[in-house]
Design a protein around this motif. Sequence first.
Motif, PDB file in Angstrom:
ATOM      1  N   GLY A   1      -9.563   1.209   2.387  1.00 34.04           N
ATOM      2  CA  GLY A   1      -8.256   0.590   2.215  1.00 34.04           C
ATOM      3  C   GLY A   1      -7.323   0.882   3.386  1.00 34.04           C
ATOM      4  N   GLY A   2      -7.749   1.802   4.269  1.00 29.31           N
ATOM      5  CA  GLY A   2      -6.902   2.276   5.354  1.00 29.31           C
ATOM      6  C   GLY A   2      -6.362   1.192   6.259  1.00 29.31           C
ATOM      7  N   SER A   3      -7.083   0.070   6.347  1.00 32.96           N
ATOM      8  CA  SER A   3      -6.633  -0.997   7.243  1.00 32.96           C
ATOM      9  C   SER A   3      -5.276  -1.559   6.838  1.00 32.96           C
ATOM     10  CB  SER A   3      -7.676  -2.107   7.288  1.00 32.96           C
ATOM     11  OG  SER A   3      -7.974  -2.496   5.961  1.00 32.96           O
ATOM     12  N   SER A   4      -4.887  -1.393   5.561  1.00 32.85           N
ATOM     13  CA  SER A   4      -3.579  -1.890   5.119  1.00 32.85           C
ATOM     14  C   SER A   4      -2.428  -1.050   5.663  1.00 32.85           C
ATOM     15  CB  SER A   4      -3.478  -1.876   3.601  1.00 32.85           C
ATOM     16  OG  SER A   4      -4.695  -2.216   3.017  1.00 32.85           O
ATOM     17  N   TYR A   5      -2.730   0.181   6.064  1.00 30.34           N
ATOM     18  CA  TYR A   5      -1.685   1.079   6.552  1.00 30.34           C
ATOM     19  C   TYR A   5      -1.669   0.995   8.070  1.00 30.34           C
ATOM     20  CZ  TYR A   5      -1.948   3.103   1.885  1.00 30.34           C
ATOM     21  OH  TYR A   5      -1.949   3.293   0.524  1.00 30.34           O
TER      22      TYR A   5
ATOM     23  N   PRO B   1       0.811  -1.229   0.000  1.00 32.85           N
ATOM     24  CA  PRO B   1       0.000   0.000   0.000  1.00 32.85           C
ATOM     25  C   PRO B   1       0.842   1.275   0.000  1.00 32.85           C
ATOM     26  CG  PRO B   1      -0.234  -1.204   2.086  1.00 32.85           C
ATOM     27  CD  PRO B   1       0.523  -2.090   1.154  1.00 32.85           C
ATOM     28  N   TRP B   2       2.008   1.246   0.662  1.00 29.92           N
ATOM     29  CA  TRP B   2       2.879   2.433   0.667  1.00 29.92           C
ATOM     30  C   TRP B   2       3.503   2.646  -0.702  1.00 29.92           C
ATOM     31  CZ3 TRP B   2       2.224   5.908   4.132  1.00 29.92           C
ATOM     32  CH2 TRP B   2       1.773   5.560   5.402  1.00 29.92           C
ATOM     33  N   HIS B   3       3.885   1.542  -1.365  1.00 31.83           N
ATOM     34  CA  HIS B   3       4.411   1.636  -2.728  1.00 31.83           C
ATOM     35  C   HIS B   3       3.359   2.285  -3.630  1.00 31.83           C
ATOM     36  CE1 HIS B   3       6.666   0.464  -6.333  1.00 31.83           C
ATOM     37  NE2 HIS B   3       5.512   0.054  -6.848  1.00 31.83           N
TER      38      HIS B   3
ATOM     39  N   ILE C   1      -6.632   8.375   3.285  1.00 31.38           N
ATOM     40  CA  ILE C   1      -6.551   6.916   3.171  1.00 31.38           C
ATOM     41  C   ILE C   1      -6.185   6.230   4.487  1.00 31.38           C
ATOM     42  CG2 ILE C   1      -6.053   6.867   0.689  1.00 31.38           C
ATOM     43  CD1 ILE C   1      -3.118   6.246   1.498  1.00 31.38           C
ATOM     44  N   LEU C   2      -5.617   6.974   5.443  1.00 28.62           N
ATOM     45  CA  LEU C   2      -5.269   6.328   6.715  1.00 28.62           C
ATOM     46  C   LEU C   2      -6.518   6.129   7.565  1.00 28.62           C
ATOM     47  CD1 LEU C   2      -1.951   8.129   7.726  1.00 28.62           C
ATOM     48  CD2 LEU C   2      -2.241   5.874   6.699  1.00 28.62           C
ATOM     49  N   PRO C   3      -6.531   5.081   8.402  1.00 28.93           N
ATOM     50  CA  PRO C   3      -7.720   4.817   9.218  1.00 28.93           C
ATOM     51  C   PRO C   3      -7.894   5.890  10.286  1.00 28.93           C
ATOM     52  CG  PRO C   3      -5.930   3.358   9.845  1.00 28.93           C
ATOM     53  CD  PRO C   3      -5.468   4.102   8.627  1.00 28.93           C
ATOM     54  N   ARG C   4      -9.169   6.187  10.605  1.00 22.15           N
ATOM     55  CA  ARG C   4      -9.417   7.163  11.665  1.00 22.15           C
ATOM     56  C   ARG C   4      -9.180   6.507  13.020  1.00 22.15           C
ATOM     57  NH1 ARG C   4     -14.331   6.249   9.169  1.00 22.15           N
ATOM     58  NH2 ARG C   4     -14.285   8.207   8.036  1.00 22.15           N
ATOM     59  N   ARG C   5      -8.952   7.390  14.010  1.00 22.81           N
ATOM     60  CA  ARG C   5      -8.802   6.893  15.379  1.00 22.81           C
ATOM     61  C   ARG C   5     -10.126   6.332  15.874  1.00 22.81           C
ATOM     62  NH1 ARG C   5      -6.159  11.766  18.741  1.00 22.81           N
ATOM     63  NH2 ARG C   5      -7.884  12.869  17.764  1.00 22.81           N
ATOM     64  N   ASN C   6     -10.048   5.462  16.854  1.00 25.95           N
ATOM     65  CA  ASN C   6     -11.272   5.005  17.525  1.00 25.95           C
ATOM     66  C   ASN C   6     -11.578   5.918  18.691  1.00 25.95           C
ATOM     67  OD1 ASN C   6     -11.411   2.724  15.849  1.00 25.95           O
ATOM     68  ND2 ASN C   6      -9.813   1.763  17.112  1.00 25.95           N
TER      69      ASN C   6
END
Lengths: 223, 223
Positions: free
Chosen positions: B4-8, A159-161, B217-222
């Motif tokens: 897709g954020g879960s991949s990061y 994903p970073w790539h 794209i990054l996941p939000r905080r809980n």
Amino acid sequence: MAKGGSSYRISATPVTIFVHLLAISIATLSLVWLIKFREGFAFNSRIKAKIFNLHPLLMILGFLLFSGEAIVVYKAIPANRKAQKTVHLILHFIALAAGILGVYAVFKFHNEVHLPNMYTLHSWIGLSTISLFGLQWLLGFFTFFYPRAESTTRANMAPWHAFFGIVLFFMTIVTAETGLTQKFIFQGLLRSQEALMINFTGLLILLFGIFVGLSVILPRRNY
Amino acid sequence: MAKGGSSYRISATPVTIFVHLLAISIATLSLVWLIKFREGFAFNSRIKAKIFNLHPLLMILGFLLFSGEAIVVYKAIPANRKAQKTVHLILHFIALAAGILGVYAVFKFHNEVHLPNMYTLHSWIGLSTISLFGLQWLLGFFTFFYPRAESTTRANMAPWHAFFGIVLFFMTIVTAETGLTQKFIFQGLLRSQEALMINFTGLLILLFGIFVGLSVILPRRNY
């Protein structure tokens, strides 16, 4: 990045076809511009503008279009993952080679006409883009192609790539648009046929960027 | 887009903080540039450059920075969805109002000094961006805020709303970079303090764009 694709109810296929059509249009439009409205191309010439013209030629037809086509490969080519990766790698290598030659051409032009190098925003963003592009290509090669990292590492890196790849492509578009803007103003254009040629090239390049981005988030076809 | 954020494996929080810091830096740098190196601001003046200066002021501090902050709201504000949506809507409304005023300012300047309007790539992309931005704002308002569409329609529209929002933000960055490039060359700058001010503003705006994109794209905080 493709994971979110399930939310979009269309496939990437028509988008990748449109990307190819845009690439052909951009190539045609910029060739007509540089040959018919400018002086054409030469690596050595007393008409120094011919040396400059190699720069937009190699950057647009080489670096930008090949980068975009390399990104859409995963959605455009009905082949297995390994074949797609190989084409992705090769297209990006052609882009990189054209980009380096294109940077060399503009330095050569500046030096021959005694203009300073690297004082514009275009040159700063452009040189950052191609340097980081080279780094990303090498990292991608060693991680995903040969000798390849372990599968968990690859899964973490993928994903970073993809993210950095999209960022670099976005920077490429910004560089192209600032480059066309500079050329427009250095030529002292106002409203003319050539002005329209440059502006439409810029609009098509923007659309190319948007549709390459869309192809990334849309789900791939099932083969 | 956030799926897709879960991949990061990092959260969006440090990224949104960096976005705020970049926004403060860009605001400071462009204010210093326009006040100290240019002529400052006025809506009516015999020094016409003061009218022009309202354009970069309103576009950068108003349209661009508020748009970016409106996008990161979902990852930056620890509140419920309804509160986040309201702030997202309001920040985008401020951006739109500043943007319209900023376009008005540059038309006013051109008319008073008898320069033609709308002949550059910057103006073409810029006017397209703000027009589509207004449309996207209205569509978003009626679909997601009041009277609101049915929940399945909203679920189908949400990813497209996010995609077009990112596209418009990307177009805003391209417009800003071409605008700075134009101003640089119209002023006939080469290597100078002002040249560095403009180029660093451009670099920070590029970084702002990249980090706003990353926050999406990054996941939000809980909470």
